[in-house]
Each structure stands twice: as C-alpha cells, then as structure tokens.
Design a protein around this motif. Structure first.
Motif, PDB file in Angstrom:
ATOM      1  N   UNK A 183     -33.811 -61.922 -23.059  1.00  0.00           N
ATOM      2  CA  UNK A 183     -34.821 -62.803 -22.467  1.00  0.00           C
ATOM      3  C   UNK A 183     -36.030 -63.006 -23.378  1.00  0.00           C
ATOM      4  N   UNK A 184     -36.028 -62.422 -24.555  1.00  0.00           N
ATOM      5  CA  UNK A 184     -37.190 -62.476 -25.434  1.00  0.00           C
ATOM      6  C   UNK A 184     -37.290 -63.817 -26.154  1.00  0.00           C
ATOM      7  N   UNK A 185     -38.497 -64.130 -26.626  1.00  0.00           N
ATOM      8  CA  UNK A 185     -38.702 -65.327 -27.436  1.00  0.00           C
ATOM      9  C   UNK A 185     -37.942 -65.215 -28.757  1.00  0.00           C
ATOM     10  N   UNK A 186     -37.863 -64.007 -29.308  1.00  0.00           N
ATOM     11  CA  UNK A 186     -37.137 -63.830 -30.569  1.00  0.00           C
ATOM     12  C   UNK A 186     -35.676 -64.224 -30.422  1.00  0.00           C
ATOM     13  N   UNK A 187     -35.030 -63.771 -29.342  1.00  0.00           N
ATOM     14  CA  UNK A 187     -33.619 -64.089 -29.159  1.00  0.00           C
ATOM     15  C   UNK A 187     -33.415 -65.579 -28.905  1.00  0.00           C
ATOM     16  N   UNK A 188     -34.361 -66.205 -28.195  1.00  0.00           N
ATOM     17  CA  UNK A 188     -34.247 -67.645 -27.963  1.00  0.00           C
ATOM     18  C   UNK A 188     -34.333 -68.419 -29.266  1.00  0.00           C
ATOM     19  N   UNK A 189     -35.146 -67.926 -30.193  1.00  0.00           N
ATOM     20  CA  UNK A 189     -35.335 -68.625 -31.464  1.00  0.00           C
ATOM     21  C   UNK A 189     -34.239 -68.293 -32.472  1.00  0.00           C
ATOM     22  N   UNK A 190     -33.737 -67.057 -32.425  1.00  0.00           N
ATOM     23  CA  UNK A 190     -32.752 -66.612 -33.421  1.00  0.00           C
ATOM     24  C   UNK A 190     -31.570 -65.909 -32.735  1.00  0.00           C
ATOM     25  N   UNK A 191     -30.797 -66.602 -31.923  1.00  0.00           N
ATOM     26  CA  UNK A 191     -29.644 -65.944 -31.287  1.00  0.00           C
ATOM     27  C   UNK A 191     -28.599 -65.490 -32.299  1.00  0.00           C
ATOM     28  N   UNK A 192     -28.625 -66.060 -33.497  1.00  0.00           N
ATOM     29  CA  UNK A 192     -27.655 -65.702 -34.534  1.00  0.00           C
ATOM     30  C   UNK A 192     -28.008 -64.392 -35.227  1.00  0.00           C
ATOM     31  N   UNK A 193     -29.156 -63.827 -34.916  1.00  0.00           N
ATOM     32  CA  UNK A 193     -29.566 -62.598 -35.585  1.00  0.00           C
ATOM     33  C   UNK A 193     -28.926 -61.343 -34.982  1.00  0.00           C
ATOM     34  N   UNK A 194     -28.273 -61.449 -33.848  1.00  0.00           N
ATOM     35  CA  UNK A 194     -27.679 -60.262 -33.234  1.00  0.00           C
ATOM     36  C   UNK A 194     -26.230 -60.143 -33.678  1.00  0.00           C
ATOM     37  N   UNK A 195     -25.701 -58.928 -33.611  1.00  0.00           N
ATOM     38  CA  UNK A 195     -24.263 -58.743 -33.831  1.00  0.00           C
ATOM     39  C   UNK A 195     -23.504 -59.496 -32.743  1.00  0.00           C
ATOM     40  N   UNK A 196     -22.477 -60.245 -33.147  1.00  0.00           N
ATOM     41  CA  UNK A 196     -21.737 -61.023 -32.157  1.00  0.00           C
ATOM     42  C   UNK A 196     -20.405 -61.446 -32.756  1.00  0.00           C
ATOM     43  N   UNK A 197     -19.488 -61.780 -31.892  1.00  0.00           N
ATOM     44  CA  UNK A 197     -18.213 -62.369 -32.275  1.00  0.00           C
ATOM     45  C   UNK A 197     -18.108 -63.691 -31.535  1.00  0.00           C
ATOM     46  N   UNK A 198     -17.990 -64.763 -32.283  1.00  0.00           N
ATOM     47  CA  UNK A 198     -17.968 -66.089 -31.657  1.00  0.00           C
ATOM     48  C   UNK A 198     -16.884 -66.187 -30.596  1.00  0.00           C
ATOM     49  N   UNK A 199     -17.244 -66.751 -29.466  1.00  0.00           N
ATOM     50  CA  UNK A 199     -16.291 -66.963 -28.387  1.00  0.00           C
ATOM     51  C   UNK A 199     -16.037 -65.748 -27.529  1.00  0.00           C
ATOM     52  N   UNK A 200     -16.724 -64.645 -27.821  1.00  0.00           N
ATOM     53  CA  UNK A 200     -16.526 -63.408 -27.052  1.00  0.00           C
ATOM     54  C   UNK A 200     -17.825 -63.018 -26.354  1.00  0.00           C
ATOM     55  N   UNK A 201     -17.714 -62.381 -25.188  1.00  0.00           N
ATOM     56  CA  UNK A 201     -18.934 -61.984 -24.473  1.00  0.00           C
ATOM     57  C   UNK A 201     -19.661 -60.860 -25.198  1.00  0.00           C
ATOM     58  N   UNK A 202     -20.968 -60.802 -25.003  1.00  0.00           N
ATOM     59  CA  UNK A 202     -21.781 -59.738 -25.571  1.00  0.00           C
ATOM     60  C   UNK A 202     -21.954 -58.625 -24.543  1.00  0.00           C
ATOM     61  N   UNK A 203     -21.859 -57.399 -24.994  1.00  0.00           N
ATOM     62  CA  UNK A 203     -22.054 -56.239 -24.136  1.00  0.00           C
ATOM     63  C   UNK A 203     -23.513 -55.823 -24.176  1.00  0.00           C
ATOM     64  N   UNK A 204     -24.142 -55.745 -23.011  1.00  0.00           N
ATOM     65  CA  UNK A 204     -25.502 -55.237 -22.938  1.00  0.00           C
ATOM     66  C   UNK A 204     -25.463 -53.726 -22.757  1.00  0.00           C
TER      67      UNK A 204
END
Length: 702
Positions: A382-403
């Motif tokens: 929910x942070x402004x950082x994540x809204x601006x840079x969602x590509x900065x987190x570890x992720x696999x395209x097309x797959x859900x992210x685990x919180x």
C-alpha cells in the motif's frame, strides 16, 4: 606451512601432484611426524581421490565421496579434470594453489590466509572461465577439510527457530552424512553457519583438540560433514546457488565466500575464545567504541508512536542511566500497523506535531543519543514506493505474490534499488541528528524472480542481493562513521562474519523472556563475542520456559553482552526504576571487561547454576554474571549449601577480593571449589566483581 598465533595448518600435494591434501592441523609442532590422516596405499571400489583428505576436489576427479565443485559445460559433460599449475606463498601467512582444466576452460585458485593475532585461517576459492564457452557452476563450495578423528566425530552446532535461535546441539557422527543450511536468502533462524568438530571419544572440555568453521555469507548456504570410509570426517561448506546453477562467462571470475577455520586444544570453551578474538579483530578500531546502554520504545508503545509518549519514556530512561534512546517501528508515514508505510521513510507529522527535529532535540536534551529503526529491504504493497516502482520487488510475472508480515521484499540486487536505499538512509542521517540505526529484515524472499534481468538461469539473485546488502553497509561505515549500526533479521536470522564485520552489534533473538533468552545467549556466545550481543531487559513472559525470574535476573542476563532496556518503564514502580538505575551503574563500571576481556562459559542452562566469566586483560578484574536456572521454591536437598561455579583460567596462587562484600578467595579455591551462590526465591542472579590483590614478592631462596 601456515602458522596462526599458536597453531599450524600444513598442506601438501598428493603423490601424483593432482590435488592438495591436509597434512596437519593442530598446535605448533604437530607437523613433526607422520601425517595423522595418512595416505591410502590401496583403495577398493572407490578412487584414491575419494579416500584422500583432499582440500578441494571437483566432481569428475572425486566421483563418489562428495565433490566440492561441480561444473558443467552447457550441452556438454559435467566434471573437471584439472592439473596442478603453481603454488605461491607469502611466508607462513598466505598460500595460493592454482589448478587448470584447459579442455574445459577453467582455472581454480585455492586461497589460504591467516588472520594475525588469532588462531583463525581463512579459505576460499577463485574460479575463472579461461575458455570461449560459458560454464555452469552447479556447486561451488568455499573449502573442504579433513578432520583427524579416530572413533567418529562429535559435532556441535547451533539450531532452533524464530524466537529460539542459537540452541546448542550435539551429535556423534560415526558414519554417514550430516548437513545444515538455509535457502531463505539469509542464514536463517533454523541453523547458524557454524560447526565445531571433536573426536567423539574425547570429553567436551579439557585438553581436547577442537576444530571449528564459520561461513562468511549472509545468503543461502550449507555445511556438510561426511564420516568418510577412510576413517576421518571431511567437512565442506559454501554458498548455494539460487537457481540450479550459476553462469560463469568467458573471462569472468567468481570468488566463493570466505570460510573461517579455527582451532583450539582446549575444547569448546577454548574454541569460543578463538572466535571471540577473531570477531574483535573484525571490529577493527570500532571495537573500542563504547557500546551505550540503550532504551528501545517498541514494547512500550508498539506502532502507536507519538512525541509525548516517547518523551515520557525518554525522561524515565535517562533518569535510570540510559545513554541512547531508540524509536522503533511506527515513526514514519502510513505505519499505523504492519500493513502499511514500509518504503515511505518520512517521519509521520501526526506523531510529531512540533516537527520531528524538535522531538529529536528534546530527546537529546536529556543527555541521551538518538536512534531509529529501519527496514530498508521491505516495502508495503500500500506504500507510495510500491505504487511508483512495483517492478522493484521480487516477483514472477503472471504469478501471485506471497505476503509475509503483510509486506514484500525489495530486490536489493538491482542497482536502482540500492541507490534508493542509499539515498534514503543518507537523507535520514544527514537531515536528522541520528546516532544509531537498527536495520531489521522481517521476511525472506519468496517469489524470487527478476523478470527484466535476463533469461531464467542467467541470474545469480542470491549473490546480487548479498552484494547490495554489503554495499549499503559499507557505505554507512564510510559516509556516516559516527552512526552505530545494529543488525537484525526478525531476531538472529542474519548473523555471520560478513554482517558482524560491518555492524557494531546484532540482535540474537526477538525472544527476551529470561530463561528462554539465557539459552539463546549461551549458544550465541559459543560462536560470537559479547561486544556484538545486544540484549534487552523486558517484562516478556517465557515462551518455551515460563518459569518466572526477578528483575535482577533480567538485568544480569542483558549485562552479559550489550545492555539495553525494552520494557514499558512507565508501568514500573519507583522501586523498580531505582533498582534498574543501580544495575545500569554497575554494568557501566564493568562493561569494558565484558566487551574486551577473556570470556569463559561456566556450566549451561541445564545446570543448577550457569554463568559467564570475563577476565580483564592482565587479570586485574574478573567479572562473573551468574544465574539460578532451577526451581525458585521449595527447600534444597541439602539446606544451606550454596550452588557453586568453578572459575577457570585464574592464577591459583593469586588472591581475589569480592568488591561488593570484601570476601577474599584464593585463585585455587575459585578454581577447585568455585564461587558460591546461595540462591533463593528472591536471589536468583548476581554480577560479581573480583579484584586481584597486588601482593609483595615473597622472600628469596635460602
């Protein structure tokens, strides 16, 4: 011959000069005689390399016994068959052995280096692609060591879980394999990257040769011990690739993490002192900084951080003698609970209506330094950082992210993420009068991918994150040398020598309950030095051992390392705060001995009395922190007989005075009979200071 302060590590080439072997590892002089591991004359159903005490061998040359290096040519064979090229030595302090496989296009340099003033030897490997084809490294250990045992090995390791880290465990390995490690992107809470090896036939203590290793790597790792058919135990350790292999491009070189190898002839207790000496060496000139008594506000206020409540706590903490006030989680925008705020590192104006700097000035006006908690690798969705840079987190395209803990993890291996973290910390430390930074990390990476980082298999995400993490810590040291840095990862999840070399203290566990914490600290001090161990006094009830203990017990326990207070001291009575002030004053009188003296562990948490002995350099003062670990009610089996802790390493002919009550003991009495403690329900811990008496020389010989 590689010589440390009191030991020798001797390496030889095999008879056919195809690999390096351990000749001797032990006290100086042990090299004079036949090698204890010997050379196999004949082997049956295994190769000579599988039976040899080889220092480092690849798959191909050592096909059965466990290889230290596995290399594959894409689309080609797996294996290395190298030849010895050259040896380069720097006296008896450093050695470089080079091996090459020209057909594969690989050069391997085995590196050895002693650490001056210690009994620690560092080992690592350098792997260079000398051909025109990329190579794939499926395994790249740092080193392997054959330990000379006769009846199997007694292995001591540190295990546990979150809030129960550093539990000392032992097992005897007569045949087969033992392995520990982590794939959580940090060393983790389950195991520490540390192992001690003794002959199973020997006692733990006394004149028992004891060997130890510790891996300097804050990422994925493993340590493996194999009871070899040849009658010895071979230990190897190294980092683990995040993917199935690591790409080594033509002309590129990869260095493995350093493996610290330690030896003591005096059992596990002696090995402990070797590690403590080494970690003081790692601290360099920062070792002699005073590690101040802190107050941390987390357990008092949680996320509800407001200037008024913090200043109320600061005034009470300063009156008790605290020297540093640390505001924990909840001081920044959007951080009303754990669902938001991470990544938006700006003070929350709602919590500091007169301005954050005004608040800091008021804290400092009490005479205390000021510190902040940060979690630079984390981001809230929910942070402004994540809204601006969602590509900065570890992720696999097309797959859900685990919180995990309602947060995601930044890919610190990315240069742009590193620059953001550096700029954020620089801004906080430049714009505000911050003396202390607690760096936390509360979740491991899960969907560990970087979609724009190249094809799958070409990335080394674990090493990239480690490099980014260490870069930021190095920057803090260089750019903000006055700032004290505390390392934390949900407690003790990231404690190893790379982190300890770049931080001033670390947080061994989130569990501060008295008997639970005693077990954590007992294991921790086997591997790490007291000056690195941050410990708080709180009101936390026991999680694993709920038996109550006094406020004195909690203070003496925290005083065994770097003392802090984390309780809601507003709820303490004036009497409790006065008692706290007395303990803090007593601690300040002896903390230089605790942080810089020679430490010895006395008994363990399972014994009726447990303690740590610290001896000042030169022996002028001896400090003992002691705790009652048994029941606090009911009559003892022998009424009136005190529990005793036998001290160690003292001069038996010297006399020592208890500075509190004036009792005089001979060194022989303290060594043989021990220091007495008449534990009761109200007296369950003590901090004893013994001053060595200066005596005139006796008459000369007749």
């Amino acid at each position: 011959m590689l010589r440390t302060a009191t030991a020798v590590y001797a390496v030889r080439l095999s008879a056919d000069r195809r690999w390096a072997e351990l000749d001797t590892w032990g006290p100086r002089g042990a090299e004079d005689g036949p090698p204890p591991l010997g050379r196999p004359r004949r082997t049956h159903f295994i190769t000579p390399a599988d039976a040899a005490p080889a220092e480092y061998l690849p798959y191909g040359m050592r096909p059965f016994g466990g290889a230290d290096l596995v290399v594959r040519r894409p689309g080609g064979e797996r294996g290395v068959w190298w030849t010895f090229e050259r040896a380069t030595a720097d006296g008896d302090r450093a050695l470089r052995l080079e091996f090459t496989d020209d057909h594969l296009g690989l050069r391997v340099a085995l590196r050895y280096e002693t650490v001056p003033g210690t009994d620690v030897l560092l080992r690592w490997a350098e792997l260079t692609c000398t051909g025109s084809e990329e190579l794939r490294l499926e395994r790249l250990d740092s080193a392997a060591i054959g330990v000379p045992v006769t009846t199997g090995a007694r292995l001591t390791h540190l295990t546990g879980q979150w809030s129960q880290e550093f539990q000392r465990a032992q097992l005897d390995l007569t045949r087969g394999r033992f392995e520990i490690g982590a794939t959580q992107g940090v060393p983790g809470h389950a195991y520490a990257p540390w192992l001690a090896v003794q002959d199973a036939a020997e006692p733990d203590e006394g004149a028992t040769p004891t060997y130890g290793i510790a891996l300097e790597w804050p990422g994925n790792w493993h340590i493996t011990a194999d009871a070899e058919p040849g009658g010895f135990v071979r230990v190897r350790a190294g980092r683990l690739p995040h993917e199935e292999s690591i790409a080594l491009a033509p002309g590129a070189t990869i260095s493995t993490p350093r493996l610290a190898c330690a030896f003591s002839p005096e059992g596990l207790d002696g090995l402990t002192r070797v590690w403590h000496t080494y970690e003081r060496r790692l601290a360099g000139e920062r070792l002699h900084r005073t590690r101040k008594v802190l107050y941390n506000s987390w357990e008092a206020t949680g996320f509800d951080v407001s200037a008024d409540a913090q200043l109320e706590l600061a005034a009470l903490a300063a009156d008790m003698g605290a020297e540093l006030f640390v505001v924990d989680d909840g001081w920044f925008r959007g951080r009303q609970d754990e669902t938001g705020g991470l990544g938006d590192w700006q003070p929350d104006p709602a919590g500091f209506p007169e301005g954050f700097d005004t608040f800091v000035e008021k804290v400092r006006a009490t005479g205390m330094d000021f510190g902040l908690w940060v979690e630079p690798e984390a981001v809230s969705p929910t942070s402004a950082l994540h809204a601006e840079h969602p590509d900065w987190v570890y992720r696999i395209d097309g797959r859900p992210a685990t919180l995990v803990r309602e947060q995601l993890l930044l890919d610190l291996g990315r240069t742009d993420v590193q620059e953001f973290v550096l700029a954020t910390l620089d801004r906080l430390l430049d714009e505000h009068a911050v003396d202390y930074l607690k760096w936390d990390m509360n979740r491991p990476p899960t969907e560990r991918g970087r979609p724009d980082g190249g094809p799958v298999g070409s990335q080394d995400l674990d090493a990239d994150h480690v490099a980014g993490y260490l870069r930021v810590l190095d920057h803090l040291r260089a750019r903000h040398p006055h700032v004290t840095v505390e390392g934390c990862a949900g407690g003790g999840g990231r404690i190893e020598h790379a982190t300890l070399a770049r931080t001033d203290v670390v947080w061994p566990s989130d569990n501060t309950a008295p008997l639970d914490r005693l077990a954590v600290q007992y294991g921790y001090l086997h591997a790490h030095a007291p000056h690195t161990m941050s410990s708080w006094v709180t009101d936390a009830p026991g999680v694993f051992d709920p038996r109550p203990r006094s406020l004195a017990f909690r203070f003496v326990l925290a005083a065994a390392g770097v003392l802090g207070v984390g309780a809601d001291i507003r709820a303490w009575t004036p009497g409790q705060r006065a008692e706290a002030a007395d303990w803090i004053a007593r601690y300040k009188d002896v903390r230089d001995v605790i942080h810089h003296g020679t430490a010895r562990l006395l008994n363990g948490p399972g014994d009726p009395a447990c303690g740590v002995q610290y001896e000042e350099q030169g022996g002028g003062r001896v400090v003992v922190t002691a705790w009652s670990t048994g029941r606090l009610d009911g009559a003892p089996l022998v009424p009136g007989r005190p529990a005793r802790l036998r001290l160690r390493g003292l001069d038996p002919a010297a006399r020592y005075t208890d500075t509190a009550d004036g009792t005089v003991y001979s060194g022989a009495h303290l060594l043989h009979s021990g220091l007495p403690f008449g534990w009761t329900g109200r007296y369950d811990a003590d901090l004893v200071v013994l001053a060595r008496q200066h005596t005139a020389p006796g008459p000369g010989p007749h």
